[in-house]
Design a protein around this motif. Structure first.
Motif, PDB file in Angstrom:
ATOM      1  N   THR A  52     -22.188  21.629 -24.501  1.00  0.00           N
ATOM      2  CA  THR A  52     -23.173  21.403 -23.443  1.00  0.00           C
ATOM      3  C   THR A  52     -22.958  20.080 -22.710  1.00  0.00           C
ATOM      4  N   LYS A  53     -22.274  19.127 -23.358  1.00  0.00           N
ATOM      5  CA  LYS A  53     -22.068  17.813 -22.752  1.00  0.00           C
ATOM      6  C   LYS A  53     -20.791  17.198 -23.322  1.00  0.00           C
ATOM      7  N   SER A  66     -18.088  13.560 -23.015  1.00  0.00           N
ATOM      8  CA  SER A  66     -17.646  12.277 -22.480  1.00  0.00           C
ATOM      9  C   SER A  66     -16.227  12.057 -22.983  1.00  0.00           C
ATOM     10  N   PRO A 100     -20.655  10.722 -19.037  1.00  0.00           N
ATOM     11  CA  PRO A 100     -20.993  12.015 -19.639  1.00  0.00           C
ATOM     12  C   PRO A 100     -21.134  13.097 -18.561  1.00  0.00           C
ATOM     13  N   THR A 130     -22.392  17.111 -17.963  1.00  0.00           N
ATOM     14  CA  THR A 130     -23.100  18.275 -18.489  1.00  0.00           C
ATOM     15  C   THR A 130     -22.359  19.550 -18.092  1.00  0.00           C
TER      16      THR A 130
END
Length: 383
Positions: free
Chosen positions: A198-199, A201, A371, A373
């Motif tokens: 979902t996310k 970095s 980050p 999404t």
């Protein structure tokens, strides 16, 4: 239909996979090949052994009534064009990973697939490897309790040979190697955990390959070939240190998956060894693979039950076929999908999601690690 007649687009890097479909007395047969190289055409014809239709233009395959399915084994940046054209021509399609080099491209493919009424399968052959099926089986059985963390390290010891001497080294052709090489690992993380990212970095860089050598320089012509650690004498010979190279050769991702599971993925293309190391950690223990020695280790923590008294080592049994025996399995599953409607281990949406993570991570890397999404909703706006 009693036999699937297959036309192949591309006899290069993954062309060998298609040989598993050539069973003239069985349920599948290669009847045609499209490849821009006459030399590759002739070599492929020799391997097949029986006469097939040969052409440089893949569109010649799409109009033939004696072709039921198309295997898209062309370079990454051509997948979208080839897959959509084949589906629109009424052919079933097997597509090598990555499904496309952009999320939008994947969404256009999925839209074309849904409209076509035909079958589409993505070539995630790692799902068919006994090692990763063993790890998934252990996790699904509850052997390590509730899954909480995943660590994956990919040491690409042949990274230069595989990816920096040809078209892979350019962003315009791949977006990044997180789609080409990393798509397998990102997909396995999703598949084994049963959760999508979902996310993400990420950080990465082009820290070894690339440089200031001429773009038209090849290894056989180079005056430094006798001292260059990346010299290759045949097949892919473009200089790995040429100016145009712009794809990161090392990447580090931190991901959050559905349900709060945390995962990391590290990839490096200038390591001296070749290894994929997966670790899954749960509330009752962890499992880790050793793909060099074909083992999976299950380690348990103190639980107050009999489980804490022993660790278990699983030895993978040898299997026939390329890529750890996975290629003949995935090839057969494509035939089973077409003839009997048996669903394979992978899905087009899974292909889309591995690309989505690779693209988001690449955006994060090139934006200083911010980050990003990741949405599961299609980015393709239907008319």
């Amino acid at each position: 239909m009693k036999k699937v007649r297959i036309g192949v687009i591309g006899a290069g890097l993954r062309g060998g996979l298609s040989l598993y479909w050539h069973k003239p007395e069985g349920e599948s047969e290669i009847v045609a090949l499209a490849d821009i190289s006459e030399e590759r055409q002739q070599k492929y014809q020799e391997k097949i052994g029986t006469p097939i239709f040969l052409t440089k233009d893949y569109k010649d395959l799409l109009v033939r009534d004696d072709i039921d399915a198309i295997a898209v084994l062309s370079p990454d940046y051509l997948h979208e064009e080839h897959v959509i054209a084949a589906l629109e021509a009424g052919k079933h399609v097997y597509s090598e990973k990555p499904l496309a080099i952009t999320v939008e491209g994947c969404d256009r493919i999925i839209d074309a697939w849904e409209k076509s009424g035909k079958h589409l399968m993505v070539g995630f052959n790692m799902r068919y490897m006994s090692m990763y099926q063993t790890m998934k089986g252990l996790i699904d059985s509850g052997a390590i309790g509730d899954l909480k963390a995943v660590w994956v390290r990919h040491f690409v010891g042949f990274g230069g040979y595989f990816y920096y001497h040809d078209w892979h080294a350019l962003r315009k052709n791949t977006t990044s190697l997180l789609l080409q090489k990393g798509s397998h690992d990102l997909d396995v993380i999703h598949w084994i955990t049963g959760r999508y990212t979902t996310k993400v970095s990420a950080f990465g860089g082009l820290d070894y390959f690339g440089g200031d050598m001429p773009n038209d320089l090849t290894c056989p012509e180079c005056s430094l070939k006798n001292e260059c650690p990346e010299y290759v004498p045949h097949t892919f010979t473009e200089c790995a240190f040429r100016k145009e190279v712009d794809v990161e050769d090392n990447n580090m991702l931190i991901m959050e998956l559905e349900g709060g599971v945390k995962a990391s993925y590290l990839q490096c293309h200038f390591t001296p060894d070749y290894e994929r190391n997966y670790t899954f950690i749960g509330t009752k223990g962890r499992i880790e693979n050793d793909d060099v020695n074909d083992k999976v280790y299950l380690k348990t923590r103190k639980t107050g039950t009999w489980n804490e008294y022993s660790d278990v080592t699983y030895d993978m049994k040898p299997e026939d076929g390329t890529h750890g025996g996975s290629d003949p399995k995935i090839a057969q599953d494509f035939i089973e999908l077409i003839l009997r409607g048996k669903q394979p281990l992978t899905t087009p949406f899974a292909g889309r999601m591995s690309v989505a993570v690779g693209c988001a991570a690449t955006e994060s890397i090139r934006s200083g690690g911010v980050p990003i999404t990741i949405s599961q909703q299609s980015s393709f706006i239907k008319n």
